[in-house]
Write an enzyme that holds these catalytic residues in place. Structure first.
Site, mmCIF file in Angstrom:
data_model
loop_
_atom_site.group_PDB
_atom_site.id
_atom_site.type_symbol
_atom_site.label_atom_id
_atom_site.label_comp_id
_atom_site.label_asym_id
_atom_site.label_seq_id
_atom_site.Cartn_x
_atom_site.Cartn_y
_atom_site.Cartn_z
ATOM 1 C CB CYS A 184 -14.364 69.167 -35.521
ATOM 2 S SG CYS A 184 -13.779 70.859 -35.521
ATOM 3 C CB ALA A 185 -19.605 66.365 -36.047
ATOM 4 C CB ALA A 186 -16.864 63.775 -39.927
ATOM 5 N N PRO A 187 -15.984 61.357 -37.891
ATOM 6 C CG PRO A 187 -15.240 59.148 -37.616
ATOM 7 C CD PRO A 187 -14.837 60.576 -37.372
ATOM 8 N N GLY A 188 -18.351 60.952 -36.501
ATOM 9 C CA GLY A 188 -19.652 61.011 -35.836
ATOM 10 C C GLY A 188 -19.825 60.174 -34.581
ATOM 11 C CB SER A 189 -17.633 58.171 -32.327
ATOM 12 O OG SER A 189 -16.676 58.099 -33.301
ATOM 13 C CE LYS A 190 -14.824 62.556 -28.960
ATOM 14 N NZ LYS A 190 -14.149 62.148 -30.223
ATOM 15 C CG ASP A 216 -15.935 67.076 -40.336
ATOM 16 O OD1 ASP A 216 -15.563 66.711 -39.210
ATOM 17 O OD2 ASP A 216 -15.163 67.141 -41.317
ATOM 18 C CB CYS A 334 -7.268 61.938 -30.019
ATOM 19 S SG CYS A 334 -7.160 62.241 -31.776
HETATM 20 C C1 LIG Z 1 -10.766 64.578 -34.332
HETATM 21 S S1 LIG Z 1 -11.756 64.526 -35.711
HETATM 22 C C2 LIG Z 1 -13.350 64.585 -35.014
HETATM 23 C C3 LIG Z 1 -13.840 63.276 -34.515
HETATM 24 C C4 LIG Z 1 -15.320 63.306 -34.168
HETATM 25 N N1 LIG Z 1 -15.615 64.322 -33.189
HETATM 26 C C5 LIG Z 1 -15.812 61.970 -33.657
HETATM 27 O O1 LIG Z 1 -15.927 61.780 -32.459
HETATM 28 O O2 LIG Z 1 -16.098 61.103 -34.483
HETATM 29 C C6 LIG Z 1 -11.603 66.121 -36.363
HETATM 30 C C7 LIG Z 1 -12.546 66.435 -37.496
HETATM 31 O O3 LIG Z 1 -12.379 67.822 -37.788
HETATM 32 C C8 LIG Z 1 -12.637 68.022 -39.158
HETATM 33 N N2 LIG Z 1 -12.044 69.347 -39.485
HETATM 34 C C9 LIG Z 1 -10.796 69.672 -39.841
HETATM 35 N N3 LIG Z 1 -10.667 70.999 -39.990
HETATM 36 C C10 LIG Z 1 -11.883 71.515 -39.703
HETATM 37 C C11 LIG Z 1 -12.415 72.823 -39.686
HETATM 38 N N4 LIG Z 1 -11.659 73.870 -39.974
HETATM 39 N N5 LIG Z 1 -13.696 72.986 -39.363
HETATM 40 C C12 LIG Z 1 -14.496 71.929 -39.071
HETATM 41 N N6 LIG Z 1 -14.042 70.656 -39.081
HETATM 42 C C13 LIG Z 1 -12.762 70.456 -39.381
HETATM 43 C C14 LIG Z 1 -12.008 66.842 -39.825
HETATM 44 O O4 LIG Z 1 -12.583 66.615 -41.083
HETATM 45 C C15 LIG Z 1 -12.284 65.731 -38.807
HETATM 46 O O5 LIG Z 1 -13.411 65.021 -39.203
#
Ligand SMILES: C[S@@+](CC[C@H](N)C(=O)[O-])C[C@H]1O[C@@H](n2cnc3c(N)ncnc32)[C@H](O)[C@@H]1O
Length: 768
Positions: A184-190, A216, A334
């Site tokens: 679950c990568a977006a917006p991509g900081s990690k 994502d 988080c």
């Molecule tokens: C906590 S954020 C991730 C933050 C990201 N890891 C970062 O460090 O920038 C959770 C992400 O999970 C995505 N998401 C939600 N449901 C999902 C799913 N079933 N499968 C994959 N990604 C999902 C969302 O779109 C969101 O971008």
């Protein structure tokens, strides 16, 4: 829950709760304190207090300090990009210039240190400023520092990222040859941080052997990620757009090359997409970000975490199934809520039955202050505390599942006196009570305690080191996952979850084995015995594989839907902000009318398995490749073959050629072999672009080197490259055109005159 239907509901739920975290409603008054309608965010919520006091995530004595910190704005934090050539300069500018010059401002504001390196982050690469983002934006004295942050961020030398959000990648123990999945990568900081770690630890080798696959569910957020990671200029990244819980298995039975490989390499090509490291930074209710997003105070309620619990388990289970044996996975949120954290970890440990261990990382990053995970907690639903699943049953709470509770027990299993409930599950007749039965006092209720080592999980709370809150668990896969029945969420007669698929498939496999065993005993056929034992070894693999196939069929349906929606909303057809090779590249359509463009684009997309997504193709046009090689005198040792990709089948209309690392190339190869299971939204580093100017198009080579790709190919260029003195370099930047005779260095002027028409590279010679 479970199945496609369940996951859609969960997605909707997620999207709703997501808004709490990231969006402030348009209807809300402006943040201008001079506007009489303006109200500061209320930084309190009685249900929040009640919930977390009861969960005891901090002791009663600390409660006030915890709450006080939660109400303070979050200090700004950022990371220096360890792979940047200016890394050392930036670090020293922060330590020697800004730390001192900002001191006066900090003292006035009551803080002792204006900026400081985060003590737990390696090599002083991460910093925290005690000024909030708001102060940085509004205060004149801080302007120079703010401008520095903005500029360096834009260039990619630093990344603004919440301090606690930097923690999960550090516990992944990533090495340069690792294949890493960021589910679950977006917006991509990690993702950016993971790439940095891979590149930094590769210590300047050509390109690291590893790669990051960033996925994502949300296509718009994928575009943010592409934009963010473009600053990294990497050939080792693939961005995909799948539901994490249904991420394709990409398992191939055949080992066919694309014609570009030697037999030697072919033998080493991968047959299944498995990862050395998996990051599951799952969607969550996000109350750990209260300091950054105070609107959550108003919207928070005790049920938010319950709605995400099952989705979080499914994503984490899929992550584990894609992890290599011996690999490490980090699960993080988080959120402070144990139902989204310890309960999820406990459930995946139960489902994995010993094949996955919770790692004790108390010796890693010792300077990071963290609390052990909880072993007891309660579930709250619609204002009522439910200490065990038994209570949820009594009150007929359908959204509550056994895995939310510390024991994970479905009490129906424990009794002899069972009857079937509405959904087919067993219920102890004595436990069946009327829905209006209420639980009067929480103190009367029996408290469950988990017997799993959940204290190895980590919870970071805000008042320990002036940060946001975060939860992290580190998991190690010691053997293949077993075929596990998902008793907690089964609906009768329907295969709805992955675990149910495991169960069903493993049953089939066992039947086969039993059959073989009988015949082998009867006929003493050694061959059959051998096959049987092999089959037994492979039960979980067979189950996984077949489950993957089933799941990926289902997924493609849903993902095609998402693509359609994206196409309608013009998300896919626009050139992305970053210009990376997203599905929306409009190469073939260049210089054509709009309708012809659309027609051609659709044709190309039809060739792709994914609607609305141009396929990624290996670029193998020898004429063009040779003209590039000859024109720029590219050294033979530069690995070209199989490393160039495009989104356009028609070589005459290819506008951009992207470069991919060996690791990415291997994944793309595999993806072809398995029928393009991956829905790739971006891949590769833009290396060559077709010249669009009149002069350029008449040049001997119609492709110029893109500035993003230049650092990778620069050491291999032997022609069309000149070294300028600082004075001439400055002139080149300053003036649009210069006569050859006007260069300060006459020799440089002569060499410039000798260049062939077209693109050239000018390198700044070191000045005095
Ligand atoms: C906590 S954020 C991730 C933050 C990201 N890891 C970062 O460090 O920038 C959770 C992400 O999970 C995505 N998401 C939600 N449901 C999902 C799913 N079933 N499968 C994959 N990604 C999902 C969302 O779109 C969101 O971008």
């Amino acid at each position: 829950m479970g199945g496609r239907r369940g996951s859609r509901t969960q997605r909707k739920h997620f999207k709703q709760s997501r808004e709490n975290v990231w969006k402030r409603p348009k209807t809300e008054s402006s943040s201008d304190p001079n506007n009489p309608a303006w109200q500061p965010f209320a930084t309190q919520n009685p249900s929040f207090d009640e919930y977390y006091k009861e969960q005891r995530i901090v002791s009663p004595e600390e409660w006030d300090a915890f709450m006080e910190m939660l109400r303070k704005p979050l200090p700004a934090a950022f990371r220096i990009n360890a792979t940047s050539q200016f890394c050392e300069d930036i670090r020293s500018q922060l330590a020697n210039d800004f730390m001192k010059s900002l001191q006066a401002e900090a003292i006035e504001g009551g803080d002792l240190e204006p900026i400081k390196p985060l003590p737990w982050y390696p090599d002083n690469l991460a910093w925290q400023s005690n000024f909030s983002r708001m102060q940085l934006r509004k205060n004149q004295t801080l302007e120079r520092f703010h401008e520095f942050l903005k500029l360096e961020t834009e260039i990619g030398n630093i990344s603004r990222q919440e301090a606690v959000s930097m923690v999960p990648p550090l516990f992944l123990d990533v090495r340069p040859d690792h294949f890493v999945l960021d589910v679950c990568a977006a917006p991509g900081s990690k993702t950016f941080q993971l790439l940095e770690i891979i590149y930094h630890s590769a210590k300047g080798r050509f390109l690291p052997d590893g790669m990051v696959l960033a996925n994502d569910l949300d296509v718009q957020r994928c575009n943010l990620l592409i934009h963010q990671t473009k600053r990294m200029c990497t050939a080792n990244l693939i961005v995909t757009n799948h539901e994490g819980q249904h991420f394709p298995g990409c398992r191939s039975h055949k080992n066919i090359s694309n014609g570009s490989e030697t037999t030697n390499n072919l033998e080493q090509s991968i047959t299944q997409l498995l990862f050395d490291r998996v990051l599951c930074d799952v969607p969550c209710s996000g109350d750990g970000t209260l300091r950054k997003a105070p609107d959550i105070w108003r919207k928070w309620n005790g049920g938010m975490g319950n709605g995400l619990h099952c989705l979080q388990i499914h994503i984490a289970m899929r992550g584990l199934s894609l992890l290599k044996v011996g690999g490490r996975m980090v699960y993080s949120t988080c959120s402070m809520n144990p139902v989204e954290n310890e309960a999820v970890v406990a459930e995946i440990l139960r489902r994995c039955g010993g094949s996955v261990e919770l790692v004790d990382v108390s010796n890693e990053l010792p300077q990071l202050i963290r609390r052990p995970g909880l072993t007891k907690w309660k579930v709250r639903d619609k204002g009522v505390w439910l200490p065990s699943y038994k209570d949820a049953r009594k009150l007929q709470r359908n959204g509550i599942v056994p895995s939310m509770f510390p024991s994970g027990k479905n009490y129906a299993d424990l009794t002899n006196n069972n009857q079937k409930s509405e959904n087919g599950e067993s219920v102890n007749a004595e436990d069946v009570v009327q829905p209006d039965d209420t639980i009067s006092s929480i103190d009367d209720l029996e408290e469950e305690v988990s017997d799993l080592p959940l204290q190895r999980c980590m919870r970071i709370v805000p008042h320990d080191q002036n940060t946001g809150a975060f939860f992290i668990a580190v998991l190690h896969k010691v053997s293949h996952l077993p075929a596990i029945p998902d008793k907690s969420s089964t609906s009768q007669g329907k295969l709805s979850t992955r675990s149910e698929l495991y169960e069903n498939l493993s049953d089939q496999a066992t039947e086969e084995i039993n059959g073989l065993e009988v015949s082998s005993v009867d006929g003493a056929d050694e061959k059959i015995l051998e096959v049987a034992s092999k089959a037994e070894e492979n039960i979980s693999e067979m189950a996984l594989e077949a489950a993957d196939e089933k799941i990926s069929e289902e997924t493609s349906e849903v993902d095609e839907k998402i693509s359609e929606v994206a196409l309608e909303a013009d998300l896919v057809d626009d050139e992305p902000a970053g210009g990376a090779p997203e599905s929306n590249s409009s190469e073939a359509a260049d210089k054509k009318t709009d309708s012809a463009k659309t027609g051609e684009k659709r044709k190309l997309q039809i060739q792709s398995k994914w609607k609305g997504v141009d396929p990624v193709l290996f670029f193998q046009d020898e004429t063009i490749i040779n003209s590039i090689k000859t024109f720029y005198g590219i050294d033979e040792s530069f690995p070209f073959t199989g490393h160039l990709v495009t989104r356009n089948k028609d070589a005459n209309h290819v506008k951009r050629i992207y470069y991919v690392s060996k690791s990415v190339k291997d994944v793309l190869d595999l993806n072809f072999r398995v029928g393009q299971q991956l829905k790739i939204t971006s891949v590769g580093l833009k290396m060559f672009e077709r010249q669009s100017s009149r002069e350029g198009s008449s040049a001997p080579c119609s492709f110029r080197i893109s500035s993003e790709g230049l650092p990778v190919i620069l050491p291999y260029i032997t022609k069309q490259i000149l070294y300028a003195s600082p004075a001439d370099f400055k002139h080149l930047l300053q003036y649009k055109s210069i006569k050859f005779a006007d260069f300060v260095d006459a020799d440089f002027g002569q060499k410039a005159a000798d260049l062939m028409l077209g693109c050239c590279v000018i390198v700044l010679r070191e000045g005095k």
